[in-house]
Enzyme design. Sequence first.
Site, PDB file in Angstrom:
ATOM      1  N   HIS A 253     -15.776   1.110  -3.927  1.00 13.81           N
ATOM      2  CA  HIS A 253     -14.348   1.055  -3.646  1.00 13.81           C
ATOM      3  C   HIS A 253     -13.962  -0.187  -2.846  1.00 13.81           C
ATOM      4  O   HIS A 253     -12.794  -0.524  -2.776  1.00 13.81           O
ATOM      5  CB  HIS A 253     -13.933   2.316  -2.892  1.00 13.81           C
ATOM      6  CG  HIS A 253     -12.463   2.579  -2.915  1.00 13.81           C
ATOM      7  ND1 HIS A 253     -11.757   2.748  -4.093  1.00 13.81           N
ATOM      8  CD2 HIS A 253     -11.549   2.688  -1.926  1.00 13.81           C
ATOM      9  CE1 HIS A 253     -10.484   2.965  -3.819  1.00 13.81           C
ATOM     10  NE2 HIS A 253     -10.335   2.924  -2.509  1.00 13.81           N
TER      11      HIS A 253
ATOM     12  N   TYR B 226       0.847  -1.208   0.000  1.00 11.86           N
ATOM     13  CA  TYR B 226       0.000   0.000   0.000  1.00 11.86           C
ATOM     14  C   TYR B 226       0.877   1.251   0.000  1.00 11.86           C
ATOM     15  O   TYR B 226       0.993   1.926  -0.983  1.00 11.86           O
ATOM     16  CB  TYR B 226      -0.962  -0.017   1.191  1.00 11.86           C
ATOM     17  CG  TYR B 226      -1.954   1.121   1.151  1.00 11.86           C
ATOM     18  CD1 TYR B 226      -3.060   1.053   0.320  1.00 11.86           C
ATOM     19  CD2 TYR B 226      -1.773   2.261   1.934  1.00 11.86           C
ATOM     20  CE1 TYR B 226      -3.971   2.104   0.265  1.00 11.86           C
ATOM     21  CE2 TYR B 226      -2.680   3.314   1.891  1.00 11.86           C
ATOM     22  CZ  TYR B 226      -3.776   3.233   1.051  1.00 11.86           C
ATOM     23  OH  TYR B 226      -4.669   4.286   0.989  1.00 11.86           O
TER      24      TYR B 226
ATOM     25  N   SER C  49      -6.413   0.613  -4.381  1.00  9.25           N
ATOM     26  CA  SER C  49      -6.528   2.053  -4.207  1.00  9.25           C
ATOM     27  C   SER C  49      -5.152   2.705  -4.389  1.00  9.25           C
ATOM     28  O   SER C  49      -4.558   2.607  -5.459  1.00  9.25           O
ATOM     29  CB  SER C  49      -7.151   2.357  -2.842  1.00  9.25           C
ATOM     30  OG  SER C  49      -7.567   3.678  -2.742  1.00  9.25           O
TER      31      SER C  49
ATOM     32  N   ASP D 105     -17.755   3.094  -7.887  1.00  8.81           N
ATOM     33  CA  ASP D 105     -16.674   3.595  -7.037  1.00  8.81           C
ATOM     34  C   ASP D 105     -16.627   5.116  -7.135  1.00  8.81           C
ATOM     35  O   ASP D 105     -16.265   5.674  -8.162  1.00  8.81           O
ATOM     36  CB  ASP D 105     -15.332   2.994  -7.481  1.00  8.81           C
ATOM     37  CG  ASP D 105     -14.213   3.251  -6.474  1.00  8.81           C
ATOM     38  OD1 ASP D 105     -14.380   4.142  -5.613  1.00  8.81           O
ATOM     39  OD2 ASP D 105     -13.190   2.563  -6.547  1.00  8.81           O
TER      40      ASP D 105
END
Length: 697
Positions: free
Chosen positions: A672, A458, A538, A621
């Site tokens: 999302h 991430y 993301s 999303d």
Amino acid sequence: MSNAYPDTRRGDHVDVYRNRQGEEVRVPDPYRWLEDPDAPETREWVEAQNRVSDAVLGELPARQAYIQRLTQLWDYARPGTPWRRGRRYFRQFNPGLLNQPKLQVSDSPRGPWTDLLDPNSLSEDGTVALMGLGISKDGGRLAYGTQSAGSDWVTWRVRDVDSAQDTDDRIEWSKFSGAQWLPDGSGFYYAAYDAPQGGTLTGTNRNQRLMLHRVGTPQSEDQLILARPDEPDWGFHAHITEDDRYLIVDVWKGTARMNQVWVRELGSDGPFIELVNDFRASFTVLGNDGDTLYLLTDEDAALSKIISWNVKTGEQQTIIPEGTDKIDFATLVQGGLLLVTLKDASHRVTLHNRHGARQRDLALPALGSVMGFSAHQDDTEVFIGFTSYLFPTTPYRAELPGGELEALEQPSINLDVDEFEVTQDFAISKDGTRVPHFIIARRGLKRDGTNPTLLYGYGGFNASMTPAFSPAILGWLDRGGVYVATNLRGGGEYGKEWHAAGTLNRKQNVFDDFIAVAEHLIETGLTSPAHLGIQGRSNGGLLVGAAMTQRPELFAAAIPQVGVMDMLRYHEFTIGWAWASDYGRSDDPEMFSTLHAYSPLHNLEEGVQYPATLVTTGDHDDRVVPAHSYKFMSELQRVQRASPGLSPSHSPGHQHNQHRPTIIRIQVNTGHGAGKPTALLIEEWADVWSFLENHLK
């Protein structure tokens, strides 16, 4: 395969930017038309792409086996960590395969439990989810927010706890909000926006307002508490101290973990005391003793500290100074403070008195994470949810100051986790930084370079990637896969400086850290490029997009999910503007040059053999709008189609696999990721794992 891709129309739109030298730079944006999710041409494109991906994924040999095994692994009782309001206890609970967990109530933390709200009854397909709960101080009223089809927009309703019946109250156009009840239960604070200008799922979200709703009145009569039209990027979150003395408002701006703190006596209509009136650091109010507030802050303390602050006199004192490990979060308990600290990306729990003196440690059952945390500052009872990669999230109770953690229930899963192990290792990044990562694999793993391995990351927004249980990961491990979770700069694992080192002009550090872990796994024989895949969601989708464009030869497969792929235009949609604290913006010439250099969409090239790629997104999303994924996939398919003559020699380590599909999986009526129904999660992970298995084994 390449001939089956839809022929995506390329327009002639060009944007003009300025670089750090002040020169004009013309950047084509041929897929601008895909930014309108509701346009007929976009919908036709989505249908065409899904036909291709459905055909490819449907033929994968392991897909049905994954669906069957993941269904078994997901089918276990998941009791949430309880919390108390008044004399009642509340928790969320999923007995197994329900699409959404139920909200339950009891007179005891050990049950028996009664269903209070079942969101599965709110839609036929499970796409309506709870996204916010607020319970009145006496436990008699519930404000609950629901999201539909994955959108961040929340609708608030009110339910009487005794009768389990809704009132007529209904609040629309709320987002990024909680519900904080007045002490007498007559109403609650919440945050709302005007209805978006432009598309509901794409229009920008600015000018949040703090409102007070009185039960039994229409939303049109709600009282405006705070609005700052002169500061359209500010947002507001309200909470009330447990002694009902103060209304505390956190003023936030974007995703930077810096905030202001405003205070006024509850019931007063006078001006707020702006205790913190700028965005210089992060401040979290933990509670109070009279006029003295206790706060967790990283002001002049990169790993955070706890201070007291007298509202009336302004006097401040350090209660617990910055230590060697980051204070991740804390709560007040009767006579003390309970701290959760991070040491090399896993949690520790310690009890201190109100003067900061350390009293004792609370032993956790394994190396892992505290996921739920509930206590009252005048009570000795505390609840903690604990999880790790091989440890299902389990609710614990402790009676302080001397009691140990006691499991309220012990989830039982359909797998012998003793066959697997978790180890932690460290790679050395390009600039010498140590990068921790967890390796989850079957015991006795042979390091012969042939293990199918997924590398996850991430690296952003101060978010700490700590160990957490997932039945999805077990599905991969059970069929011989290795799962590696990275702790990259840009995250919060080592405090403020670790986060800052992965932002703005230093964002490349995040990609370098991820690549360094990949190279370390290869050098130590755990895997090899032919057996290594990467995945992230993301901001992690951006990470995967950057890694596969910068070092395509390192990876056999890539799974960028709901990723931020167009770094020049991300800020034009919904809440995207708020990410500039991590990314910067393309209308800043200095940042344009940085963003353009790593933006995944703008760094795809003809003549390069990219990993087999499965992009995933949801058509609803409104966090990272699907246009990011649509445009990236269109360009990736184009450059792959334009390079039909590539031979294996262009891609060292991949001679075994010349057939590399480039497909996008677009789920309908999902967003999302938050609140996604269990059935859709199982389908999505079956597609991801079977795609990876096909290209990594």
